[in-house]
Design a protein around this motif. Sequence first.
Motif, PDB file in Angstrom:
ATOM      1  N   TYR A  38      -2.410  -6.801 -37.396  1.00  0.00           N
ATOM      2  CA  TYR A  38      -1.736  -5.505 -37.316  1.00  0.00           C
ATOM      3  C   TYR A  38      -0.289  -5.589 -37.796  1.00  0.00           C
ATOM      4  O   TYR A  38       0.343  -6.645 -37.737  1.00  0.00           O
ATOM      5  CB  TYR A  38      -1.780  -4.972 -35.888  1.00  0.00           C
ATOM      6  N   LEU A  46      -7.214   2.055 -40.006  1.00  0.00           N
ATOM      7  CA  LEU A  46      -8.179   0.978 -39.801  1.00  0.00           C
ATOM      8  C   LEU A  46      -8.653   0.369 -41.105  1.00  0.00           C
ATOM      9  O   LEU A  46      -8.949   1.080 -42.066  1.00  0.00           O
ATOM     10  CB  LEU A  46      -9.404   1.518 -39.044  1.00  0.00           C
ATOM     11  N   THR A  71     -15.521   2.947 -32.308  1.00  0.00           N
ATOM     12  CA  THR A  71     -14.579   2.717 -31.206  1.00  0.00           C
ATOM     13  C   THR A  71     -13.151   3.069 -31.643  1.00  0.00           C
ATOM     14  O   THR A  71     -12.387   3.614 -30.855  1.00  0.00           O
ATOM     15  CB  THR A  71     -14.623   1.262 -30.704  1.00  0.00           C
ATOM     16  N   PHE A  72     -12.815   2.801 -32.897  1.00  0.00           N
ATOM     17  CA  PHE A  72     -11.488   3.169 -33.407  1.00  0.00           C
ATOM     18  C   PHE A  72     -11.353   4.685 -33.454  1.00  0.00           C
ATOM     19  O   PHE A  72     -10.330   5.229 -33.040  1.00  0.00           O
ATOM     20  CB  PHE A  72     -11.270   2.567 -34.802  1.00  0.00           C
ATOM     21  N   ARG A  75     -10.641   6.193 -30.057  1.00  0.00           N
ATOM     22  CA  ARG A  75      -9.379   5.798 -29.443  1.00  0.00           C
ATOM     23  C   ARG A  75      -8.163   6.069 -30.308  1.00  0.00           C
ATOM     24  O   ARG A  75      -7.038   5.857 -29.872  1.00  0.00           O
ATOM     25  CB  ARG A  75      -9.404   4.306 -29.154  1.00  0.00           C
ATOM     26  N   ARG A  76      -8.345   6.487 -31.516  1.00  0.00           N
ATOM     27  CA  ARG A  76      -7.276   6.573 -32.505  1.00  0.00           C
ATOM     28  C   ARG A  76      -6.052   7.343 -32.012  1.00  0.00           C
ATOM     29  O   ARG A  76      -4.921   6.917 -32.228  1.00  0.00           O
ATOM     30  CB  ARG A  76      -7.812   7.219 -33.782  1.00  0.00           C
ATOM     31  N   LEU A  79      -3.848   5.131 -29.768  1.00  0.00           N
ATOM     32  CA  LEU A  79      -3.381   3.836 -30.261  1.00  0.00           C
ATOM     33  C   LEU A  79      -1.963   3.917 -30.795  1.00  0.00           C
ATOM     34  O   LEU A  79      -1.535   4.958 -31.295  1.00  0.00           O
ATOM     35  CB  LEU A  79      -4.303   3.322 -31.368  1.00  0.00           C
ATOM     36  N   TYR A  84      -4.314  -1.552 -38.678  1.00  0.00           N
ATOM     37  CA  TYR A  84      -5.150  -2.559 -38.036  1.00  0.00           C
ATOM     38  C   TYR A  84      -6.216  -3.029 -39.014  1.00  0.00           C
ATOM     39  O   TYR A  84      -6.856  -2.208 -39.670  1.00  0.00           O
ATOM     40  CB  TYR A  84      -5.876  -1.981 -36.814  1.00  0.00           C
ATOM     41  N   GLU A 105     -13.282  -2.494 -27.169  1.00  0.00           N
ATOM     42  CA  GLU A 105     -12.464  -1.711 -26.232  1.00  0.00           C
ATOM     43  C   GLU A 105     -11.385  -2.583 -25.594  1.00  0.00           C
ATOM     44  O   GLU A 105     -10.268  -2.124 -25.381  1.00  0.00           O
ATOM     45  CB  GLU A 105     -13.338  -1.071 -25.150  1.00  0.00           C
ATOM     46  N   TRP A 108      -8.683  -2.785 -28.265  1.00  0.00           N
ATOM     47  CA  TRP A 108      -7.948  -1.520 -28.436  1.00  0.00           C
ATOM     48  C   TRP A 108      -7.054  -1.250 -27.232  1.00  0.00           C
ATOM     49  O   TRP A 108      -6.010  -0.627 -27.355  1.00  0.00           O
ATOM     50  CB  TRP A 108      -8.901  -0.357 -28.677  1.00  0.00           C
ATOM     51  N   SER A 112      -3.057   0.422 -26.814  1.00  0.00           N
ATOM     52  CA  SER A 112      -3.023   1.804 -26.349  1.00  0.00           C
ATOM     53  C   SER A 112      -1.653   2.167 -25.790  1.00  0.00           C
ATOM     54  O   SER A 112      -1.020   1.368 -25.085  1.00  0.00           O
ATOM     55  CB  SER A 112      -4.072   2.024 -25.253  1.00  0.00           C
TER      56      SER A 112
END
Length: 115
Positions: A38, A46, A71-72, A75-76, A79, A84, A105, A108, A112
Amino acid sequence: MPWRQRLPRTARLLSGAQFKAVFSARRSCGNELFRVHYIPSDQARLGMAVSRRVSKRAVDRNRIRRQIRETFRLRRDRLAPMDYVVVARSAARDADRRVLREKLEQLWQRFSDNP
């Protein structure tokens, strides 16, 4: 319908130069299935690297990519604004969907704003 929701083009790393910038920063964290590289950015974007070393079968690589992407996407908005690149490890090939999501998860969660 969740399969109709897509990850917008602006939320993806698209060029080799973008990937190279993230990898050259040498900032990463990971677990037994994934490593996340990152760098700070203006928004959460992503990139994925799931190589043939992870699995010779495209179906396995695509299954892993789908879980990373989903999952990204979910949660985007929570974040930190960074680029990433998620690199899959060969152990991810044998993990089922539930385990893949659980490990992603966990990663991420580290990025968060509000866990």
